[in-house]
Design a protein around this motif. Structure first.
Motif, PDB file in Angstrom:
ATOM      1  N   THR A 290      -3.615   4.989  -8.791  1.00 16.42           N
ATOM      2  CA  THR A 290      -2.199   5.096  -8.433  1.00 16.42           C
ATOM      3  C   THR A 290      -1.471   6.232  -9.144  1.00 16.42           C
ATOM      4  OG1 THR A 290      -1.505   3.609 -10.215  1.00 16.42           O
ATOM      5  CG2 THR A 290      -2.061   2.585  -8.100  1.00 16.42           C
ATOM      6  N   ASN A 323      -8.599   4.966  -2.909  1.00 19.69           N
ATOM      7  CA  ASN A 323      -7.135   4.963  -2.829  1.00 19.69           C
ATOM      8  C   ASN A 323      -6.586   6.395  -2.907  1.00 19.69           C
ATOM      9  OD1 ASN A 323      -4.441   4.392  -2.961  1.00 19.69           O
ATOM     10  ND2 ASN A 323      -4.606   2.917  -4.639  1.00 19.69           N
ATOM     11  N   SER A 325      -3.520   7.188  -3.189  1.00 20.42           N
ATOM     12  CA  SER A 325      -2.179   7.188  -3.823  1.00 20.42           C
ATOM     13  C   SER A 325      -2.067   8.190  -4.964  1.00 20.42           C
ATOM     14  CB  SER A 325      -1.833   5.807  -4.362  1.00 20.42           C
ATOM     15  OG  SER A 325      -1.804   4.886  -3.324  1.00 20.42           O
ATOM     16  N   LEU A 351       5.835   6.493   0.181  1.00 24.89           N
ATOM     17  CA  LEU A 351       4.657   5.889  -0.465  1.00 24.89           C
ATOM     18  C   LEU A 351       5.029   4.546  -1.093  1.00 24.89           C
ATOM     19  CD1 LEU A 351       1.673   6.433  -1.154  1.00 24.89           C
ATOM     20  CD2 LEU A 351       2.420   7.611  -3.218  1.00 24.89           C
ATOM     21  N   GLN A 352       6.173   4.536  -1.715  1.00 23.43           N
ATOM     22  CA  GLN A 352       6.687   3.307  -2.327  1.00 23.43           C
ATOM     23  C   GLN A 352       6.878   2.237  -1.253  1.00 23.43           C
ATOM     24  OE1 GLN A 352       7.825   3.151  -5.659  1.00 23.43           O
ATOM     25  NE2 GLN A 352       8.596   1.079  -5.521  1.00 23.43           N
ATOM     26  N   THR A 355       3.534   0.773   0.137  1.00 22.48           N
ATOM     27  CA  THR A 355       2.629   0.097  -0.811  1.00 22.48           C
ATOM     28  C   THR A 355       3.291  -1.091  -1.526  1.00 22.48           C
ATOM     29  OG1 THR A 355       3.173   1.718  -2.518  1.00 22.48           O
ATOM     30  CG2 THR A 355       1.152   2.103  -1.265  1.00 22.48           C
ATOM     31  N   THR A 356       4.547  -1.373  -1.170  1.00 20.84           N
ATOM     32  CA  THR A 356       5.197  -2.548  -1.771  1.00 20.84           C
ATOM     33  C   THR A 356       5.806  -3.412  -0.669  1.00 20.84           C
ATOM     34  OG1 THR A 356       7.188  -1.208  -2.092  1.00 20.84           O
ATOM     35  CG2 THR A 356       5.799  -1.512  -4.020  1.00 20.84           C
ATOM     36  N   ALA A 360       2.926  -4.654   2.792  1.00 20.96           N
ATOM     37  CA  ALA A 360       2.338  -3.575   1.990  1.00 20.96           C
ATOM     38  C   ALA A 360       0.864  -3.352   2.320  1.00 20.96           C
ATOM     39  CB  ALA A 360       2.479  -3.908   0.517  1.00 20.96           C
ATOM     40  N   HIS A 362      -2.622  -2.528   0.849  1.00 23.09           N
ATOM     41  CA  HIS A 362      -3.233  -2.640  -0.477  1.00 23.09           C
ATOM     42  C   HIS A 362      -4.603  -1.988  -0.492  1.00 23.09           C
ATOM     43  CE1 HIS A 362      -0.299  -5.083  -2.440  1.00 23.09           C
ATOM     44  NE2 HIS A 362      -0.276  -5.937  -1.443  1.00 23.09           N
ATOM     45  N   LEU A 375      -3.877   3.252   4.760  1.00 20.56           N
ATOM     46  CA  LEU A 375      -2.715   3.729   4.004  1.00 20.56           C
ATOM     47  C   LEU A 375      -2.174   5.030   4.611  1.00 20.56           C
ATOM     48  CD1 LEU A 375      -0.723   3.584   1.697  1.00 20.56           C
ATOM     49  CD2 LEU A 375      -2.415   4.531   0.175  1.00 20.56           C
TER      50      LEU A 375
END
Ligand code: IPM
Ligand code: MG
Length: 384
Positions: A290, A323, A325, A351-352, A355-356, A360, A362, A375
């Motif tokens: 991350t 990932n 990220s 991105l926030q 992924t939240t 989201a 994961h 993603l």
């Protein structure tokens, strides 16, 4: 027998003399300073894309798609030029027996900034890490690694010295086979002063009031001792900012101490401690996948994922679960560096957002969770 060791000692002393001479030259050059590139006034910025190896090309595929959408106008107008640079792979490096092959280095130097994927570092042997070689060749002395945990009010920024310390002579140690091995750690005046300056400037410009100087000066007396002293000297130019000394061991404990960890703001530390503690910090944020990492100098900037090439994921057929990220966060940092803050914010909030929250995506590196492509798709949708 005696004679055999004496010869080895003589060779080691000669080697050491050459190392000190080189390091003094490096210090002298640093003292001369360099011209700082001003991105805000540049008409064109060339971004080199270096995918690296292992999971590198997989996460790069994601970041490339994102760039094409996010930076469409800038690419079309010629404000941004994306330059693909191949050849920084473990196969090519081993074949050429160069940590960064000459033609690849020349291509890299023709760019202003780089977005770089992970590159495999062989353990042992003499092949130097490509990261370390590039940081040195491009004089990227500040390794800036932000970590934030919103729920806990944690907003840390690590300023890891990136061109010396335990790394600069990491492939140049001496050994007497069967008897002993020695590596060298180097701290220079100018090298420490410039990383300290970067940390305090950041603190000043971002409303931070404290810088933690993290060393092991009780043990590494010469190198870390001087590192800490120089940081305090620099601190005198920043009256509103306090500077505290911490030892690296207790600081690693502090980062998992929920009672006090949110008090820390900015950290400045020698290379190896910075390497280790930023993995710990990234893990607290949600994993090394991350966190992004900026390597900046006066002229060049290189932005990368904090993690390695994860050859184990490739061997186990888990590449698709890598990932992206971290490299996407590296892109956010790159855009800020080249004075494109608005685009950086746009990408960071997208991105926030994906992924939240409830829906989201994961990506954890495990088969039961989402893939790199999941993603990417979600992000591209959010960016439309
Ligand atoms: C990092 C990495 C590198 C380092 C490796 C890949 C050489 O761990 O960027 O933190 O040790 O600096
Ligand atoms: Mg590391």
């Amino acid at each position: 027998m005696q004679n055999e060791y004496e010869q080895a000692i003589d060779r080691a002393v000669e080697h050491f003399r050459a190392l000190i001479t080189q390091q003094l030259e490096r210090e002298n050059k640093m003292e001369e300073g360099a011209v700082v590139k001003d991105f805000a006034s540049m008409k064109q910025v060339v971004i080199g894309l270096v995918p690296g190896d292992g999971i590198g090309p997989i996460i790069f595929d994601s970041v490339r798609q994102v760039m094409d959408v996010l930076l469409k106008e800038e690419i079309a107008s010629g404000k941004l030029v994306l330059k693909q640079i191949d050849g920084l792979t473990i196969e090519n490096r081993m074949e050429k027996q160069e940590s960064v092959p000459q033609d690849v280095l020349a291509a890299i130097k023709s760019c202003d900034v780089l977005l770089k994927g992970p590159t495999t570092t062989p353990k042992g042997g003499t092949m130097e890490s490509a990261n370390v070689a590039l940081r040195r060749e491009l004089d990227l002395y500040a390794n800036v690694r932000p970590v934030s945990i919103l729920e806990e009010n944690i907003d840390w920024t690590f300023f890891r010295e990136n061109t010396e310390g335990e790394y600069v002579l990491g492939s140049k140690g001496v050994s007497i086979p069967g008897k002993l091995a020695m590596d060298f750690k180097v701290t220079t005046e100018a090298g420490t002063r410039r990383i300290a300056r970067a940390a305090f400037e950041f603190a000043k410009n971002n409303g931070k009031t404290n810088v933690a100087i993290v060393t092991k000066a009780n043990i590494m007396k010469k190198t870390d001792g001087r590192f800490s002293e120089i940081c305090h000297e620099v601190a005198r130019d920043y009256p509103g900012i306090t500077a505290d000394d911490w030892y690296i061991d207790i600081m690693t404990a502090n980062l998992v101490n929920e009672k006090i960890r949110s008090n820390f703001q900015v950290f400045v530390l020698p290379n190896l401690y910075g390497d280790i503690i930023t993995d710990e910090a990234a893990q607290l944020q949600g994993g090394v996948g991350t966190a992004g990492s900026a390597n900046t100098g006066d002229e060049y900037g290189m932005f990368e994922a904090i993690h390695g090439s994860a050859p184990r994921m490739i061997e186990e057929g888990l590449g698709a679960y890598a990932n992206p990220s971290s490299i996407l966060t590296a892109l956010v940092m790159l855009l800020r560096h080249i004075a494109m803050a608005e685009k950086a914010e746009k990408l960071q909030s997208a991105l926030q957002a994906v992924t939240t929250g409830e829906n989201a995506v994961h990506v954890t590196g495990y088969r039961e969770d989402d893939t790199c492509e999941d993603l990417t798709k979600a992000l591209l949708k959010a960016l439309q």
